[in-house]
Design an enzyme around this catalytic site. Structure first.
Site, PDB file in Angstrom:
ATOM      1  N   VAL A  15      -5.976 -73.149  39.028  1.00 42.50           N
ATOM      2  CA  VAL A  15      -7.315 -72.599  38.825  1.00 42.50           C
ATOM      3  C   VAL A  15      -8.173 -72.830  40.062  1.00 42.50           C
ATOM      4  O   VAL A  15      -8.868 -71.925  40.535  1.00 42.50           O
ATOM      5  CB  VAL A  15      -7.982 -73.204  37.584  1.00 42.50           C
ATOM      6  CG1 VAL A  15      -9.417 -72.680  37.440  1.00 42.50           C
ATOM      7  CG2 VAL A  15      -7.177 -72.883  36.333  1.00 42.50           C
ATOM      8  N   LYS A 105     -12.879 -79.536  29.218  1.00 42.20           N
ATOM      9  CA  LYS A 105     -13.258 -79.673  27.810  1.00 42.20           C
ATOM     10  C   LYS A 105     -13.084 -81.101  27.296  1.00 42.20           C
ATOM     11  O   LYS A 105     -13.846 -81.565  26.455  1.00 42.20           O
ATOM     12  CB  LYS A 105     -12.488 -78.698  26.924  1.00 42.20           C
ATOM     13  CG  LYS A 105     -10.985 -78.885  26.848  1.00 42.20           C
ATOM     14  CD  LYS A 105     -10.280 -77.958  27.772  1.00 42.20           C
ATOM     15  CE  LYS A 105      -8.764 -78.061  27.679  1.00 42.20           C
ATOM     16  NZ  LYS A 105      -8.115 -77.180  28.664  1.00 42.20           N
ATOM     17  N   GLY A 187       6.304 -70.686  30.771  1.00 38.51           N
ATOM     18  CA  GLY A 187       5.100 -71.250  31.366  1.00 38.51           C
ATOM     19  C   GLY A 187       3.884 -71.236  30.462  1.00 38.51           C
ATOM     20  O   GLY A 187       2.787 -71.610  30.882  1.00 38.51           O
ATOM     21  N   LYS A 205     -12.365 -78.365  22.200  1.00 36.85           N
ATOM     22  CA  LYS A 205     -13.113 -77.112  22.258  1.00 36.85           C
ATOM     23  C   LYS A 205     -13.962 -76.920  21.013  1.00 36.85           C
ATOM     24  O   LYS A 205     -15.091 -76.410  21.088  1.00 36.85           O
ATOM     25  CB  LYS A 205     -12.146 -75.949  22.439  1.00 36.85           C
ATOM     26  CG  LYS A 205     -11.404 -75.982  23.773  1.00 36.85           C
ATOM     27  CD  LYS A 205     -10.314 -74.936  23.843  1.00 36.85           C
ATOM     28  CE  LYS A 205      -9.571 -74.997  25.170  1.00 36.85           C
ATOM     29  NZ  LYS A 205      -8.434 -74.030  25.216  1.00 36.85           N
ATOM     30  N   GLY A 302      -5.079 -69.352  31.920  1.00 39.00           N
ATOM     31  CA  GLY A 302      -4.521 -68.735  33.109  1.00 39.00           C
ATOM     32  C   GLY A 302      -5.459 -68.877  34.288  1.00 39.00           C
ATOM     33  O   GLY A 302      -6.676 -69.031  34.132  1.00 39.00           O
TER      34      GLY A 302
END
Length: 429
Positions: A15, A105, A187, A205, A302
């Site tokens: 990321v 988170k 993955g 979350k 992702g």
């Protein structure tokens, strides 16, 4: 030209690399949107010798000295994950006047109030859209677009890994362990999938969603949590026969008594908007008093989707920086009581193996009646093994979780009940 805003990036994994690459490739567009260039002044990593060409960052900008990096930044983007050193670094950044953007988170679920208080005291932004549901614009609508409304319920699929697993089990009839192995190969699941399959990721979350939706501080330990490892192929098949599908849901509710938040495998009708969410997608269903029912759907994880949410927060924080203000902070004014799972209202799907003889159904119905639980539907079938047992499937009407749990305990004690083979909660009916 306006002086560049100095951006410190903490972490440069998949990321972090995607964010850095976009800051490099889209520099001109982002500068036009912000009103000033966004300049990466450093990237904190554990190993500066490791090549990271995918980030587009000059090798000279990588550093292991994260503390000094955040002290001289205008904007800090934290993508390290974990509690420490992320917490200490964000507090240091805020102390030195930087606005911060995070996708963490776990940290927000555990220490959100401390971070919000620090940001509010210093007059800077703490932004975290990417912490829940990846690219889906969810938190900002809850915080801003629905600020004049009253949210009653938030229910959603917020973990793509578990949705991929449960969806594949539903479509193929495969066992959970087999689909989990496939998810790891593709993955979708980590080598250690515990955070996903045990519900811990969704739990953090849910704490964020409940806090935001109900203006009440909800920490991760306040959220009831069950994972999916107990879901069997037979559960999936039985649900399909009665028009239901199994999803791992985060459910946050506000009632007259207070606020509840829970994560567990849940049966929902296939006709429900959440029932049709496939693969590793996320979807969150929001119910409010004025707007009614709203649905947010998209990629929940992702590199690129998460980078989209991070960059959205970064642009907004940069604009506030130039304007001399900051966005809304924590809103916990309601301070509602936090309710245990026992007080939640839900329905149960219970599958039993019972002796195949007269009077058993009456015994089962009597137990439900004693606990004040009514039956929505009941289905009986004879097991093919010829062992003298019959399969019994019951869907209850809504009742308190405590009453339903007592009902199941009492059913287990009946002499004519060989086994309670499955218990799942039901929503959306």
């Amino acid at each position: 030209m306006t002086e560049p805003l100095k951006v410190a990036l903490l972490g440069c994994g998949v990321v972090g690399s995607a964010v850095a690459r976009r800051l490099h490739d889209d520099a001109r567009d982002l500068a036009a949107r912000v009103g000033a260039p966004l300049q990466i002044t450093g990237v904190a990593v554990r190993d500066i010798t490791r090549p990271r060409p995918e980030s587009g960052v000059d090798a000279s900008l990588f550093t292991t000295d994260a503390e000094s990096l955040v002290e001289r930044a205008d904007l800090v983007v934290e993508l390290m994950g974990g509690i420490e050193p992320a917490r200490s670094l964000l507090l240091r950044a805020i102390e030195h006047g930087a606005s911060v953007v995070t996708a963490n988170k776990a940290l927000l679920g555990e220490d959100g109030p401390q971070l919000f208080e620090a940001a509010d005291a210093r007059g800077v932004d703490l932004s975290y859209e990417a912490a829940v549901a990846g690219a889906i614009p969810l938190l900002r609508p809850l915080r801003e677009s629905l600020a004049g409304d009253s949210v009653r319920r938030v229910m959603g699929i917020v973990n793509g890994t578990t949705n991929f697993i449960l969806d594949k089990m539903d479509r193929t009839g495969a066992a959970l362990d087999d689909v989990l192995a496939e998810a790891q190969q593709l993955g979708y699941a980590e080598a250690d999938p515990t955070a996903d399959v045990e519900g811990y990721d969704a739990r953090a979350k849910a704490a964020i969603l409940a806090s935001l939706a109900f203006h009440t501080r909800v920490a991760t330990p306040d959220v009831y949590c069950e994972g999916i490892m107990g879901v069997t192929a037979e559960d999936i098949r039985a649900a399909r026969k009665i028009g239901l599908v199994v999803k791992l849901l985060a459910i946050c509710e506000r009632t007259d008594e207070g606020v509840s938040a829970r994560v567990h495998p849940t049966l929902v009708p296939r006709s429900h908007p959440l029932g049709s969410v496939r693969e590793a997608f996320n979807a969150v269903f929001v119910e409010t008093e004025l707007a009614g029912q709203l649905m947010f759907y998209g990629k929940g994880a992702g590199a690129e989707p998460t980078a989209s949410a991070v960059l959205g927060d970064l642009v907004q924080a940069a604009r506030h920086r130039l304007d001399g203000g900051h966005g809304p902070g924590e809103s916990a004014y309601a301070d509602l009581p936090l309710l245990p799972i026992a007080q939640s209202q839900t329905s149960y799907f219970v599958r039993l193996d019972v002796l195949d003889r007269p009077g058993v159904l009456a015994q089962v119905a009597n137990v439900l009646g004693e606990q004040g639980v009514s039956i929505e539907s009941m289905r009986q079938g004879v097991r093919r093994s010829g062992d003298g047992l019959a399969m019994l499937e019951i869907v209850t009407h809504r009742a308190s979780d405590a009453a339903l749990a007592r009902t199941v305990d009492q059913l287990r004690m009946l002499d004519d009940v060989h086994a309670v083979t499955s218990v799942l909660r039901v929503e959306g009916m």
